[in-house]
Motif scaffolding. Structure first.
Motif, PDB file in Angstrom:
ATOM      1  N   ASP A 159      37.567  45.021  44.732  1.00  0.00           N
ATOM      2  CA  ASP A 159      38.531  44.331  43.817  1.00  0.00           C
ATOM      3  C   ASP A 159      39.790  44.169  44.225  1.00  0.00           C
ATOM      4  O   ASP A 159      40.393  43.102  43.645  1.00  0.00           O
ATOM      5  N   GLY A 160      40.383  44.782  45.062  1.00  0.00           N
ATOM      6  CA  GLY A 160      41.597  44.609  45.699  1.00  0.00           C
ATOM      7  C   GLY A 160      41.753  43.068  46.099  1.00  0.00           C
ATOM      8  O   GLY A 160      42.818  42.534  46.318  1.00  0.00           O
ATOM      9  N   TYR A 161      40.804  42.837  46.872  1.00  0.00           N
ATOM     10  CA  TYR A 161      40.842  41.253  47.580  1.00  0.00           C
ATOM     11  C   TYR A 161      40.733  40.408  46.317  1.00  0.00           C
ATOM     12  O   TYR A 161      41.543  39.302  46.547  1.00  0.00           O
ATOM     13  N   ARG A 162      39.976  40.418  45.259  1.00  0.00           N
ATOM     14  CA  ARG A 162      40.016  39.449  44.253  1.00  0.00           C
ATOM     15  C   ARG A 162      41.514  39.485  43.486  1.00  0.00           C
ATOM     16  O   ARG A 162      41.892  38.247  43.092  1.00  0.00           O
ATOM     17  N   ILE A 163      42.051  40.502  43.302  1.00  0.00           N
ATOM     18  CA  ILE A 163      43.463  40.704  42.712  1.00  0.00           C
ATOM     19  C   ILE A 163      44.517  39.857  43.677  1.00  0.00           C
ATOM     20  O   ILE A 163      45.277  39.191  43.429  1.00  0.00           O
ATOM     21  N   VAL A 164      44.339  40.232  44.828  1.00  0.00           N
ATOM     22  CA  VAL A 164      45.352  39.676  45.794  1.00  0.00           C
ATOM     23  C   VAL A 164      45.161  37.966  45.767  1.00  0.00           C
ATOM     24  O   VAL A 164      45.854  37.314  46.040  1.00  0.00           O
ATOM     25  N   ALA A 165      43.679  37.555  45.912  1.00  0.00           N
ATOM     26  CA  ALA A 165      43.377  36.209  45.974  1.00  0.00           C
ATOM     27  C   ALA A 165      43.941  35.403  44.800  1.00  0.00           C
ATOM     28  O   ALA A 165      44.214  34.426  44.788  1.00  0.00           O
ATOM     29  N   ASP A 166      43.717  36.118  43.586  1.00  0.00           N
ATOM     30  CA  ASP A 166      44.259  35.521  42.342  1.00  0.00           C
ATOM     31  C   ASP A 166      45.781  35.448  42.265  1.00  0.00           C
ATOM     32  O   ASP A 166      46.304  34.561  41.570  1.00  0.00           O
ATOM     33  N   LEU A 167      46.663  36.364  42.982  1.00  0.00           N
ATOM     34  CA  LEU A 167      48.086  36.123  43.154  1.00  0.00           C
ATOM     35  C   LEU A 167      48.439  35.082  44.237  1.00  0.00           C
ATOM     36  O   LEU A 167      49.577  34.663  43.987  1.00  0.00           O
ATOM     37  N   LEU A 168      47.743  34.547  45.001  1.00  0.00           N
ATOM     38  CA  LEU A 168      48.169  33.913  46.000  1.00  0.00           C
ATOM     39  C   LEU A 168      48.153  32.438  45.511  1.00  0.00           C
ATOM     40  O   LEU A 168      47.422  32.154  44.621  1.00  0.00           O
ATOM     41  N   PRO A 169      49.220  31.531  46.150  1.00  0.00           N
ATOM     42  CA  PRO A 169      49.017  30.273  46.042  1.00  0.00           C
ATOM     43  C   PRO A 169      47.606  29.645  46.173  1.00  0.00           C
ATOM     44  O   PRO A 169      46.941  30.036  47.213  1.00  0.00           O
ATOM     45  N   LEU A 170      47.281  28.562  45.326  1.00  0.00           N
ATOM     46  CA  LEU A 170      45.898  28.023  45.386  1.00  0.00           C
ATOM     47  C   LEU A 170      45.256  27.526  46.965  1.00  0.00           C
ATOM     48  O   LEU A 170      44.446  27.834  47.185  1.00  0.00           O
ATOM     49  N   LYS A 171      46.221  26.838  47.582  1.00  0.00           N
ATOM     50  CA  LYS A 171      45.985  26.391  49.050  1.00  0.00           C
ATOM     51  C   LYS A 171      45.662  27.585  49.944  1.00  0.00           C
ATOM     52  O   LYS A 171      44.706  27.635  50.683  1.00  0.00           O
ATOM     53  N   TRP A 172      46.426  28.855  49.980  1.00  0.00           N
ATOM     54  CA  TRP A 172      46.092  29.848  50.636  1.00  0.00           C
ATOM     55  C   TRP A 172      44.854  30.558  49.957  1.00  0.00           C
ATOM     56  O   TRP A 172      44.134  30.951  50.972  1.00  0.00           O
ATOM     57  N   ARG A 173      44.657  30.434  48.987  1.00  0.00           N
ATOM     58  CA  ARG A 173      43.258  31.128  48.247  1.00  0.00           C
ATOM     59  C   ARG A 173      42.289  30.498  48.877  1.00  0.00           C
ATOM     60  O   ARG A 173      41.023  30.876  49.115  1.00  0.00           O
ATOM     61  N   TYR A 174      42.254  29.292  49.028  1.00  0.00           N
ATOM     62  CA  TYR A 174      41.181  28.244  49.615  1.00  0.00           C
ATOM     63  C   TYR A 174      40.930  28.786  50.933  1.00  0.00           C
ATOM     64  O   TYR A 174      39.571  28.779  51.219  1.00  0.00           O
ATOM     65  N   LYS A 175      41.895  28.775  51.711  1.00  0.00           N
ATOM     66  CA  LYS A 175      41.815  29.251  52.996  1.00  0.00           C
ATOM     67  C   LYS A 175      41.092  30.610  53.102  1.00  0.00           C
ATOM     68  O   LYS A 175      40.283  30.753  54.084  1.00  0.00           O
ATOM     69  N   LEU A 176      41.300  31.597  52.315  1.00  0.00           N
ATOM     70  CA  LEU A 176      41.015  32.822  52.162  1.00  0.00           C
ATOM     71  C   LEU A 176      39.480  32.985  51.976  1.00  0.00           C
ATOM     72  O   LEU A 176      38.643  33.498  52.693  1.00  0.00           O
ATOM     73  N   GLU A 177      39.155  32.089  50.770  1.00  0.00           N
ATOM     74  CA  GLU A 177      37.929  31.947  50.514  1.00  0.00           C
ATOM     75  C   GLU A 177      36.947  31.428  51.507  1.00  0.00           C
ATOM     76  O   GLU A 177      35.643  31.696  51.594  1.00  0.00           O
ATOM     77  N   GLN A 178      37.242  30.398  52.401  1.00  0.00           N
ATOM     78  CA  GLN A 178      36.467  29.863  53.358  1.00  0.00           C
ATOM     79  C   GLN A 178      36.241  30.954  54.800  1.00  0.00           C
ATOM     80  O   GLN A 178      35.272  30.663  55.269  1.00  0.00           O
ATOM     81  N   ASN A 179      37.002  32.056  54.704  1.00  0.00           N
ATOM     82  CA  ASN A 179      36.819  32.897  55.770  1.00  0.00           C
ATOM     83  C   ASN A 179      36.193  34.183  55.015  1.00  0.00           C
ATOM     84  O   ASN A 179      36.571  35.229  55.811  1.00  0.00           O
ATOM     85  N   ILE A 180      35.680  34.530  53.972  1.00  0.00           N
ATOM     86  CA  ILE A 180      35.365  35.413  53.276  1.00  0.00           C
ATOM     87  C   ILE A 180      34.242  36.214  53.753  1.00  0.00           C
ATOM     88  O   ILE A 180      34.367  37.613  53.671  1.00  0.00           O
ATOM     89  N   GLN A 181      33.327  35.734  54.745  1.00  0.00           N
ATOM     90  CA  GLN A 181      32.267  36.175  55.401  1.00  0.00           C
ATOM     91  C   GLN A 181      32.767  37.173  56.196  1.00  0.00           C
ATOM     92  O   GLN A 181      32.182  38.129  56.760  1.00  0.00           O
ATOM     93  N   TRP A 182      33.767  36.681  57.049  1.00  0.00           N
ATOM     94  CA  TRP A 182      34.456  37.689  58.086  1.00  0.00           C
ATOM     95  C   TRP A 182      35.123  38.960  57.521  1.00  0.00           C
ATOM     96  O   TRP A 182      35.065  39.900  58.204  1.00  0.00           O
ATOM     97  N   GLY A 183      35.765  38.737  56.355  1.00  0.00           N
ATOM     98  CA  GLY A 183      36.248  40.062  55.480  1.00  0.00           C
ATOM     99  C   GLY A 183      35.110  40.925  55.229  1.00  0.00           C
ATOM    100  O   GLY A 183      35.090  42.187  55.245  1.00  0.00           O
ATOM    101  N   ILE A 184      33.940  40.491  54.804  1.00  0.00           N
ATOM    102  CA  ILE A 184      32.951  41.243  54.494  1.00  0.00           C
ATOM    103  C   ILE A 184      32.110  42.083  55.894  1.00  0.00           C
ATOM    104  O   ILE A 184      31.933  43.116  55.723  1.00  0.00           O
ATOM    105  N   ILE A 185      32.066  41.347  56.805  1.00  0.00           N
ATOM    106  CA  ILE A 185      31.725  41.884  58.042  1.00  0.00           C
ATOM    107  C   ILE A 185      32.603  42.973  58.505  1.00  0.00           C
ATOM    108  O   ILE A 185      32.146  44.109  58.961  1.00  0.00           O
TER     109      ILE A 185
END
Length: 238
Positions: A159-185
């Protein structure tokens, strides 16, 4: 290899542990589902997730893993933040209420111990009832507090990831979402590789213990009746 050797927890504590896990996972996922529904997203509601029935939230594999590896998961609640009037703000709230629900249950468990002690009921019953209460309340307290702290780590899929993602500017959030699989690994490596777990997960668990002790001390101040935290733990381990 015996069943006891496979378990992360003592075999005799299994009934109390299963009850505590079921309650912790259920209130966590229900909080997500209910808040999303109240904000206008019917996804979880239509799937029957806005309920306090553990069968709708407890994941069998996730529960088995928490018993044998000390870590597991419940069935994630699907949330479509696009249906919220204020997607980012309400998304943060929906993500945060799960861990907060665990905090409430954990505090309730320790307050219950203090109330029973205050009235003398904790020590007035039989030895078996006393130990059963100690074990159940300890697991309710510890597991919910650990879930509260653990889920606030800003790594997917927590949940902490979702909270941070919603706090970030949209362009940063999109970049974060593109690499989400690495965070899960990375998260899975932290959990299941002992060396990484020792320097990442273990300090978080230690923080959970410190918070437990702090909540215990706060309850002592509120109820104006000191209770021995070490005795509580010793009685639990007895």
């Amino acid at each position: 290899m015996s069943l006891e050797n496979l378990l992360w927890y003592p075999l005799e504590d299994l009934p109390f542990l299963v009850i505590a896990i079921a309650i912790a996972f259920t209130v966590h996922e229900f909080a997500h589902a209910y808040s999303a529904y109240k904000f206008g997203d019917r996804t979880a509601y239509d799937l029957g997730r806005v309920t306090l029935n553990p069968r709708s939230h407890v994941d069998v594999l996730g529960t088995i893993l928490i018993l044998i590896a000390g870590f597991g998961w419940a069935k994630p609640v699907p949330v479509n933040i696009g249906r919220f009037k204020r997607p980012r703000l309400m998304g943060i709230i929906v993500s945060a209420v799960g861990p907060l629900a665990n905090l409430v249950v954990g505090v309730f468990a320790i307050v219950l111990i203090h109330l029973l002690s205050q009235t003398g009921l904790l020590y007035a019953g039989s030895e078996g009832v006393y130990k059963a209460l100690i074990h159940l309340c300890y697991y309710l307290f510890s597991i919910n507090l650990m879930l509260f702290v653990f889920n606030l780590i800003p790594i997917p899929p927590l949940d902490g990831y979702r909270i941070v993602a919603d706090l970030l500017p949209l362009k940063w959030r999109y970049k974060l979402e593109q690499n989400i699989q690495w965070g899960i690994i990375l998260f899975l490596l932290m959990v299941f590789i002992p060396q990484l777990r020792a320097v990442t997960i273990e300090p978080i668990l230690s923080l959970s213990v410190d918070i437990m002790s702090g909540v215990w001390t706060l309850c002592e101040a509120v109820f104006s009746k000191p209770m021995d935290w070490d005795r509580f733990v010793i009685d639990f381990l007895a």
